[in-house]
Design a protein around this motif. Structure first.
Motif, mmCIF file in Angstrom:
data_model
loop_
_atom_site.group_PDB
_atom_site.id
_atom_site.type_symbol
_atom_site.label_atom_id
_atom_site.label_comp_id
_atom_site.label_asym_id
_atom_site.label_seq_id
_atom_site.Cartn_x
_atom_site.Cartn_y
_atom_site.Cartn_z
ATOM 1 N N LYS A 13 -2.256 -11.772 2.681
ATOM 2 C CA LYS A 13 -2.538 -11.918 4.724
ATOM 3 C C LYS A 13 -1.959 -11.618 5.619
ATOM 4 O O LYS A 13 -0.662 -10.622 5.689
ATOM 5 C CB LYS A 13 -2.366 -13.557 4.442
ATOM 6 C CG LYS A 13 -2.360 -14.583 5.975
ATOM 7 C CD LYS A 13 -2.294 -15.225 5.996
ATOM 8 C CE LYS A 13 -3.191 -16.539 7.352
ATOM 9 N NZ LYS A 13 -2.307 -18.010 7.526
ATOM 10 N N GLU A 15 0.215 -10.467 8.470
ATOM 11 C CA GLU A 15 1.694 -10.612 9.259
ATOM 12 C C GLU A 15 1.465 -10.501 10.508
ATOM 13 O O GLU A 15 2.375 -11.290 11.667
ATOM 14 C CB GLU A 15 2.267 -10.274 8.849
ATOM 15 C CG GLU A 15 2.701 -10.693 7.035
ATOM 16 C CD GLU A 15 4.776 -9.200 6.600
ATOM 17 O OE1 GLU A 15 4.929 -9.615 7.937
ATOM 18 O OE2 GLU A 15 4.339 -9.464 5.758
ATOM 19 N N THR A 16 0.540 -9.752 11.456
ATOM 20 C CA THR A 16 0.635 -9.987 13.011
ATOM 21 C C THR A 16 0.021 -9.728 13.056
ATOM 22 O O THR A 16 -1.509 -9.811 12.167
ATOM 23 C CB THR A 16 1.878 -8.884 13.524
ATOM 24 O OG1 THR A 16 0.960 -7.843 12.803
ATOM 25 C CG2 THR A 16 2.831 -8.851 12.710
ATOM 26 N N GLU A 19 -2.274 -6.215 12.697
ATOM 27 C CA GLU A 19 -2.744 -5.305 11.217
ATOM 28 C C GLU A 19 -3.306 -6.826 11.252
ATOM 29 O O GLU A 19 -4.559 -5.375 10.242
ATOM 30 C CB GLU A 19 -1.826 -6.262 10.305
ATOM 31 C CG GLU A 19 -1.449 -5.459 8.589
ATOM 32 C CD GLU A 19 -0.415 -6.922 8.259
ATOM 33 O OE1 GLU A 19 -0.263 -6.323 7.360
ATOM 34 O OE2 GLU A 19 0.255 -7.180 8.429
#
Length: 104
Positions: A13, A15-16, A19
């Motif tokens: 998944k 993280e930001t 991203e």
């Protein structure tokens, strides 16, 4: 033309938000590259449960899937070639299992 399921294993998944946008752009570009071969874009999936005669296991099994897609191709070799462009394969974070959908 035969259909094939791409079952995704692995990945992570984002993280930001940045991203996440990069990852979604990569998937969108890959889907666009497949063109009319893309039948069902599919979706990521959550942790699964494995149901068997001996009960229910909460661990998702030995190699849990992380998502799926359905495509059409002339052969499993052609489908496998398309799967090599999967963003998770390209970046080394996951793999794609390719299986033909059998007509009943």
């Amino acid at each position: 033309m035969p259909q094939f399921v791409f079952a995704y294993h692995g990945g992570a998944k984002p993280e930001t938000q940045e991203e996440g946008e990069r990852v979604m752009a990569a998937w969108g570009a890959w889907f666009e590259q497949m063109g009319e071969a893309l039948e069902i874009p599919g979706a990521p999936v959550g942790m699964s449960k494995t149901v068997s005669a001996s009960g229910v296991a909460d661990d998702g099994g030995a190699n849990p899937i992380s998502g799926y897609t359905v495509i059409k191709a002339d052969s499993i070799d052609a489908a496998t070639k398309m799967a090599k462009g999967c963003p998770m394969v390209v970046d080394g974070t996951g793999s794609v299992e390719v299986a033909e959908v059998m007509e009943m």
